[in-house]
Design a protein around this motif. Structure first.
Motif, mmCIF file in Angstrom:
data_model
loop_
_atom_site.group_PDB
_atom_site.id
_atom_site.type_symbol
_atom_site.label_atom_id
_atom_site.label_comp_id
_atom_site.label_asym_id
_atom_site.label_seq_id
_atom_site.Cartn_x
_atom_site.Cartn_y
_atom_site.Cartn_z
ATOM 1 N N PHE A 87 -1.566 -2.283 0.784
ATOM 2 C CA PHE A 87 -2.217 -1.209 0.021
ATOM 3 C C PHE A 87 -1.192 -0.362 -0.707
ATOM 4 O O PHE A 87 -0.176 -0.009 -0.086
ATOM 5 N N SER A 120 0.609 -5.258 6.531
ATOM 6 C CA SER A 120 0.139 -3.871 6.547
ATOM 7 C C SER A 120 -1.384 -3.791 6.439
ATOM 8 O O SER A 120 -2.059 -4.282 7.341
ATOM 9 N N MET A 121 -1.972 -3.255 5.353
ATOM 10 C CA MET A 121 -3.438 -3.263 5.269
ATOM 11 C C MET A 121 -3.949 -4.699 5.346
ATOM 12 O O MET A 121 -5.017 -4.959 5.918
ATOM 13 N N TYR A 125 -4.433 -5.406 8.861
ATOM 14 C CA TYR A 125 -5.688 -4.843 9.414
ATOM 15 C C TYR A 125 -6.850 -5.796 9.091
ATOM 16 O O TYR A 125 -7.716 -6.048 9.923
ATOM 17 N N ARG A 169 -4.810 10.676 5.122
ATOM 18 C CA ARG A 169 -5.662 9.824 4.257
ATOM 19 C C ARG A 169 -6.505 10.708 3.338
ATOM 20 O O ARG A 169 -6.642 10.446 2.149
ATOM 21 N N HIS A 229 9.298 -1.224 4.746
ATOM 22 C CA HIS A 229 7.929 -1.640 5.079
ATOM 23 C C HIS A 229 7.526 -2.941 4.380
ATOM 24 O O HIS A 229 6.967 -3.838 5.008
HETATM 25 C C1 MLT Z 1 -0.041 -0.745 3.453
HETATM 26 O O1 MLT Z 1 1.151 -0.938 3.183
HETATM 27 O O2 MLT Z 1 -0.892 -1.611 3.333
HETATM 28 C C2 MLT Z 1 -0.439 0.639 3.920
HETATM 29 O O3 MLT Z 1 0.669 1.467 3.894
HETATM 30 C C3 MLT Z 1 -1.051 0.627 5.275
HETATM 31 C C4 MLT Z 1 -1.458 1.985 5.722
HETATM 32 O O4 MLT Z 1 -1.385 2.956 4.938
HETATM 33 O O5 MLT Z 1 -1.908 2.119 6.876
#
Ligand code: MLT
Length: 258
Positions: free
Chosen positions: A24, A89-90, A93, A127, A235
């Motif tokens: 994201f 990352s996202m 998820y 957020r 990251h």
């Molecule tokens: C990502 O890199 O996808 C986001 O930083 C994930 C997040 O904000 O939790």
């Protein structure tokens, strides 16, 4: 939202399928170094999650599970039965939501720079601040605010510009809805516990968003997982240390096939 939009996607190479799910607020362009390397021996499928990149939808998804449904729909469309799913990352998820519902579609799972635990109250508050920032100042303002946490200080300027440019191109609504979906996401630690296919966990030393301790904690939930912590990357480890990232995935997929 549209019922199961067909996600914009690209297939490169032949061999066992590897599906890459972006973070994201990015899109499939973040996987360029992986497409180049992994497609030499595998079929690499990259996609833009609904309302990101080239996947336009009337209404952006409001739950991360929606993205998992969309990926399953795309796999059906492409007649891909079982795949190695890689989520960063996202994207991680989303991959965990996918594994929860479609475990039988996985030959293995790679979770990079991500976590299974939900947002803390402070993270949820952040957020909401980010939603307000995007609504008031646009996605490029969020891109600038996020960048220091996405790449390490050592990252080259060209890479910074590339990442900001991909982020800034995402639609406002895709970005705000995804922030809310991440804010409201469930704990998926039980998915790690229940996993029966090989799991690779990738973290990186310079990741301030998902520090290596978080990646190591995921291994406690699934002790059979392979763990790789990449040195000297932030990251977006796939972009900052593509060789190490690609090597880890290549070796893992090869080993998982036996
Ligand atoms: C990502 O890199 O996808 C986001 O930083 C994930 C997040 O904000 O939790």
């Amino acid at each position: 939202m549209d019922h199961h939009p067909l996600l914009a996607h690209k297939i490169t190479g032949d061999g066992s399928p590897i599906v890459l799910v972006h973070g994201f607020p990015l899109d499939a362009r973040m996987w360029e170094p992986q497409i180049a390397a992994l497609s030499r021996r595998h079929q690499v499928l990259t996609l833009d999650l609904a309302s990101f990149g080239q996947t336009q939808t009337a209404t952006p998804p409001t739950h991360l599970e929606d993205h998992a449904f969309d990926i399953a729909h795309l796999l059906d469309h492409l007649h891909l039965d079982r795949v190695t799913l890689v989520g960063l990352s996202m994207g991680g998820y989303v991959a965990l939501c996918f594994a929860e519902r479609y475990a039988h579609r996985l030959s293995s799972l790679v979770l990079a720079n991500t976590k299974a635990t939900p947002d803390t109250p402070e993270a949820k508050h952040k957020r909401d601040e980010h939603v307000a920032l995007v609504e008031q100042k646009g996605v490029s303002a969020l891109a600038k605010a996020l960048l220091p946490n996405l790449l390490s200080k050592a990252a080259p300027e060209k890479l910074r510009e590339q990442v900001v440019s991909i982020m800034s191109a995402q639609p406002v609504e895709a970005t705000t809805r995804a922030l809310e979906a991440m804010r409201d996401r469930r704990d998926t630690t039980h998915v790690l516990h229940d996993l029966t296919v090989p799991l690779l966990l990738i973290g990186s030393e310079g990741d301030t968003l998902m520090p290596p301790e978080i990646t190591k904690a995921m291994k406690q939930a699934q002790p059979d997982a392979e763990l790789v912590i990449i040195a000297g990357a932030g990251h977006l480890s796939n972009l900052e240390a593509p060789d190490a990232f690609n090597r880890a995935i290549g070796a893992f997929v090869d080993a998982s096939a036996h």
